[in-house]
Design a protein around this motif. Structure first.
Motif, PDB file in Angstrom:
ATOM      1  N   TRP A   1       0.843  -1.201   0.000  1.00 52.23           N
ATOM      2  CA  TRP A   1       0.000   0.000   0.000  1.00 52.23           C
ATOM      3  C   TRP A   1       0.871   1.242   0.000  1.00 52.23           C
ATOM      4  O   TRP A   1       1.899   1.273   0.654  1.00 52.23           O
TER       5      TRP A   1
ATOM      6  N   THR B   1       0.013   5.190   0.977  1.00 56.68           N
ATOM      7  CA  THR B   1      -1.025   6.072   1.494  1.00 56.68           C
ATOM      8  C   THR B   1      -0.462   7.475   1.623  1.00 56.68           C
ATOM      9  O   THR B   1       0.736   7.664   1.853  1.00 56.68           O
ATOM     10  N   ASN B   2      -1.350   8.454   1.468  1.00 61.57           N
ATOM     11  CA  ASN B   2      -0.919   9.831   1.498  1.00 61.57           C
ATOM     12  C   ASN B   2      -2.044  10.711   2.007  1.00 61.57           C
ATOM     13  O   ASN B   2      -3.214  10.484   1.696  1.00 61.57           O
ATOM     14  N   GLN B   3      -1.683  11.685   2.776  1.00 67.62           N
ATOM     15  CA  GLN B   3      -2.624  12.707   3.219  1.00 67.62           C
ATOM     16  C   GLN B   3      -1.889  14.031   3.140  1.00 67.62           C
ATOM     17  O   GLN B   3      -0.823  14.194   3.730  1.00 67.62           O
TER      18      GLN B   3
ATOM     19  N   GLN C   1      -4.470  17.531   9.041  1.00 64.73           N
ATOM     20  CA  GLN C   1      -4.967  16.185   9.309  1.00 64.73           C
ATOM     21  C   GLN C   1      -6.461  16.149   9.583  1.00 64.73           C
ATOM     22  O   GLN C   1      -7.117  15.157   9.299  1.00 64.73           O
TER      23      GLN C   1
ATOM     24  N   TRP D   1      -7.636  11.065   2.807  1.00 66.69           N
ATOM     25  CA  TRP D   1      -6.529  10.153   2.535  1.00 66.69           C
ATOM     26  C   TRP D   1      -6.652   9.632   1.113  1.00 66.69           C
ATOM     27  O   TRP D   1      -7.751   9.473   0.586  1.00 66.69           O
TER      28      TRP D   1
ATOM     29  N   ALA E   1      -5.179   6.203  -1.020  1.00 67.76           N
ATOM     30  CA  ALA E   1      -4.490   4.914  -0.873  1.00 67.76           C
ATOM     31  C   ALA E   1      -4.397   4.251  -2.243  1.00 67.76           C
ATOM     32  O   ALA E   1      -5.341   4.326  -3.037  1.00 67.76           O
TER      33      ALA E   1
ATOM     34  N   SER F   1      -9.927   7.046  -2.197  1.00 68.47           N
ATOM     35  CA  SER F   1      -9.762   8.138  -1.244  1.00 68.47           C
ATOM     36  C   SER F   1     -10.900   8.085  -0.233  1.00 68.47           C
ATOM     37  O   SER F   1     -11.970   7.532  -0.499  1.00 68.47           O
TER      38      SER F   1
ATOM     39  N   THR G   1     -10.756   8.646   6.154  1.00 62.03           N
ATOM     40  CA  THR G   1      -9.811   7.918   6.994  1.00 62.03           C
ATOM     41  C   THR G   1      -8.929   7.065   6.095  1.00 62.03           C
ATOM     42  O   THR G   1      -9.299   6.758   4.945  1.00 62.03           O
ATOM     43  N   GLN G   2      -7.795   6.671   6.611  1.00 62.95           N
ATOM     44  CA  GLN G   2      -6.889   5.819   5.850  1.00 62.95           C
ATOM     45  C   GLN G   2      -7.567   4.483   5.529  1.00 62.95           C
ATOM     46  O   GLN G   2      -7.436   3.957   4.422  1.00 62.95           O
TER      47      GLN G   2
ATOM     48  N   LYS H   1      -8.297   2.771   1.834  1.00 64.43           N
ATOM     49  CA  LYS H   1      -7.829   1.428   1.474  1.00 64.43           C
ATOM     50  C   LYS H   1      -8.993   0.535   1.045  1.00 64.43           C
ATOM     51  O   LYS H   1      -8.858  -0.261   0.116  1.00 64.43           O
TER      52      LYS H   1
END
Length: 81
Positions: A25, A27-29, A33, A38, A40, A53, A56-57, A61
């Motif tokens: 994976w 992941t980026n934000q 915050q 997010w 993924a 997207s 939350t992460q 995902k």
């Protein structure tokens, strides 16, 4: 496919076909915050299979896994789930 368990279904398909280390994976934000979604990306053996997207992460995902699963399933079985 259940809306809550897309990552689990993707992992199960991968375990049957490629082994446990095929999925990675990214992941980026970006931004603050508290107000930035997010992103993924699901990579299988280094190839992008799904991008999602969410706020939350985990949501990001799940969305990426929801795109990756049918693409991988089609590659393996030459049909869609």
């Amino acid at each position: 496919m259940s809306g809550e368990h897309k990552r689990m279904q993707l992992n199960n398909l991968l375990q049957r076909s490629y082994g446990t280390h095929a999925l990675t994976w990214a992941t980026n934000q970006t931004g603050p915050q508290h107000s930035t979604p997010w992103t993924a990306v699901a990579y299988i053996n280094g190839v992008e299979y799904g991008r999602g997207s969410g706020w939350t992460q985990g949501d990001a995902k799940e969305q990426a896994a929801g795109l990756a699963y049918p693409a991988l399933y089609h590659q393996i079985y030459n049909r869609y789930p």
